[in-house]
Design an enzyme around this catalytic site. Structure first.
Site, PDB file in Angstrom:
ATOM      1  N   PRO A  88      44.869  13.332  57.497  1.00 46.86           N
ATOM      2  CA  PRO A  88      46.173  13.853  57.073  1.00 46.86           C
ATOM      3  C   PRO A  88      47.334  13.167  57.790  1.00 46.86           C
ATOM      4  O   PRO A  88      48.477  13.258  57.335  1.00 46.86           O
ATOM      5  CB  PRO A  88      46.129  15.341  57.452  1.00 46.86           C
ATOM      6  CG  PRO A  88      44.718  15.650  57.794  1.00 46.86           C
ATOM      7  CD  PRO A  88      44.039  14.360  58.148  1.00 46.86           C
ATOM      8  N   GLU A 115      36.946  18.254  64.231  1.00 43.70           N
ATOM      9  CA  GLU A 115      38.380  18.136  64.527  1.00 43.70           C
ATOM     10  C   GLU A 115      38.892  16.719  64.284  1.00 43.70           C
ATOM     11  O   GLU A 115      40.085  16.515  64.071  1.00 43.70           O
ATOM     12  CB  GLU A 115      38.672  18.537  65.975  1.00 43.70           C
ATOM     13  CG  GLU A 115      38.326  19.987  66.309  1.00 43.70           C
ATOM     14  CD  GLU A 115      38.770  20.965  65.223  1.00 43.70           C
ATOM     15  OE1 GLU A 115      39.976  21.033  64.954  1.00 43.70           O
ATOM     16  OE2 GLU A 115      37.898  21.652  64.653  1.00 43.70           O
ATOM     17  N   ARG A 153      38.820   2.375  39.362  1.00 44.20           N
ATOM     18  CA  ARG A 153      39.254   2.293  37.962  1.00 44.20           C
ATOM     19  C   ARG A 153      40.350   1.251  37.749  1.00 44.20           C
ATOM     20  O   ARG A 153      40.714   0.956  36.617  1.00 44.20           O
ATOM     21  CB  ARG A 153      39.658   3.661  37.416  1.00 44.20           C
ATOM     22  CG  ARG A 153      40.876   4.262  38.034  1.00 44.20           C
ATOM     23  CD  ARG A 153      41.043   5.714  37.608  1.00 44.20           C
ATOM     24  NE  ARG A 153      41.309   5.891  36.194  1.00 44.20           N
ATOM     25  CZ  ARG A 153      42.421   5.503  35.557  1.00 44.20           C
ATOM     26  NH1 ARG A 153      43.377   4.895  36.237  1.00 44.20           N
ATOM     27  NH2 ARG A 153      42.583   5.717  34.276  1.00 44.20           N
ATOM     28  N   ASP A 168      47.761   5.031  31.572  1.00 41.39           N
ATOM     29  CA  ASP A 168      47.726   6.347  32.207  1.00 41.39           C
ATOM     30  C   ASP A 168      48.961   6.621  33.041  1.00 41.39           C
ATOM     31  O   ASP A 168      49.763   5.742  33.313  1.00 41.39           O
ATOM     32  CB  ASP A 168      46.483   6.481  33.091  1.00 41.39           C
ATOM     33  CG  ASP A 168      45.245   6.717  32.253  1.00 41.39           C
ATOM     34  OD1 ASP A 168      45.371   6.829  31.021  1.00 41.39           O
ATOM     35  OD2 ASP A 168      44.167   6.792  32.839  1.00 41.39           O
TER      36      ASP A 168
HETATM   37  C1  4GS Z   1      42.221  14.401  54.994  1.00 44.69           C
HETATM   38  C2  4GS Z   1      43.310  14.387  54.119  1.00 44.69           C
HETATM   39  C3  4GS Z   1      41.730  15.546  55.807  1.00 44.69           C
HETATM   40  C4  4GS Z   1      41.113  16.535  58.811  1.00 44.69           C
HETATM   41  C5  4GS Z   1      38.857  15.826  58.058  1.00 44.69           C
HETATM   42  C6  4GS Z   1      40.469  17.512  59.790  1.00 44.69           C
HETATM   43  C7  4GS Z   1      38.282  16.803  59.069  1.00 44.69           C
HETATM   44  C8  4GS Z   1      40.221  16.288  57.620  1.00 44.69           C
HETATM   45  N1  4GS Z   1      41.726  13.177  54.989  1.00 44.69           N
HETATM   46  N2  4GS Z   1      43.411  13.174  53.609  1.00 44.69           N
HETATM   47  N3  4GS Z   1      39.168  16.992  60.183  1.00 44.69           N
HETATM   48  N4  4GS Z   1      44.123  15.412  53.809  1.00 44.69           N
HETATM   49  N5  4GS Z   1      40.795  15.262  56.756  1.00 44.69           N
HETATM   50  O1  4GS Z   1      42.141  16.665  55.607  1.00 44.69           O
HETATM   51  O2  4GS Z   1      42.455  12.426  54.149  1.00 44.69           O
END
Ligand code: 4GS
Length: 244
Positions: A88, A115, A153, A168
């Protein structure tokens, strides 16, 4: 394109991509998915992959050495591969980055669980972090499936009809126009007359205008970069090319 996927649960990635277009892309030899079981790089009889975080707190952290060893083993067979960590904290995936990724020969996707991964492994061996959206998954595997799906794709030859990738949503920067197939009436709702007319110029104009209308309604932010023509702007009632 060769895509290595490093994970403690590589089946979470290979499973979904063994169906539908993922299967076809692999059978055509256009996508080579190489699952890499991180467990195989964990030492000891119990092959420990994670440990408690320094500094305390909840959860577990994936150990640096197995991750580094797994990435380096992928790089042995694909020395030029770009190493991507799904997280994230990464740059948000969008159509432009999907297109850029689809032009590479090889990728290494690192999927974290728990984590996350010891920061030193990321500092030493990851080229780029990519996020699929602002929410938290249990693991990076589902994010990797999304990334591979969108990237494959765009590889020439994966889609039977090359026009599909072009037409698309987001190609040309607009959302897709509505689609209809038989029968002509469903619970009293009719197919728009123009689609039955056989007039391909009129149909193309109707579709363009629908795409403009849907985009203005749902994602007006996209209109900025959509490269609208004078005719598009006239249709949107935007004489100055500004007010919307
Ligand atoms: C994401 C996301 C995600 C983060 C994986 C906490 C486990 C998790 N990965 N985009 N640890 N959103 N990864 O949430 O790519």
């Amino acid at each position: 394109m060769i895509i290595h996927v490093i994970s403690l649960f590589p089946g979470m990635v290979t499973g979904p991509l063994s169906e539908s277009m993922g299967r076809i892309a692999q059978d055509k030899g256009l996508l080579e998915l190489k699952p890499v079981d991180l467990r195989a790089f964990c030492p000891g009889r119990h092959a420990v992959a994670d440990d408690a975080p320094y500094g305390g707190g909840g959860g577990m952290v994936m150990k640096a050495e197995p991750v580094l060893a797994a990435i380096r083993s992928c790089k042995q067979s694909s020395p030029s591969a770009r190493v991507v960590y799904l997280s994230p904290a990464g740059r948000r995936l969008d159509h432009a980055s999907v297109l850029a990724l689809s032009k590479l020969d090889s990728l290494v996707l690192l999927c974290g669980h728990y984590e996350g991964v010891d920061q030193r492994a990321l500092d030493l061996a990851v080229d780029e972090e990519i996020s699929i959206g602002d929410y938290v998954l249990t693991g990076g595997e589902t994010a990797a499936v999304v990334l591979v799906d969108a990237v494959m794709r765009q590889i020439p030859g994966v889609l039977g009809d090359p026009q599909s990738a072009v037409q698309d949503s987001f190609f040309g920067g607009l959302l897709d126009f509505p689609h209809y197939t038989r029968p002509e009436t469903v619970e009293g709702l009719k197919v728009p007359e123009v689609l039955l007319s056989g007039d391909h110029r009129k149909i193309a104009q109707w579709r363009r205008r629908q795409a403009l209308r849907v985009t203005r309604e749902r994602r007006p932010d996209l209109l900025e970069d959509a490269g609208l023509t004078v005719e598009d702007r006239r249709f949107l009632g935007d004489k100055e090319g500004k007010q919307r």
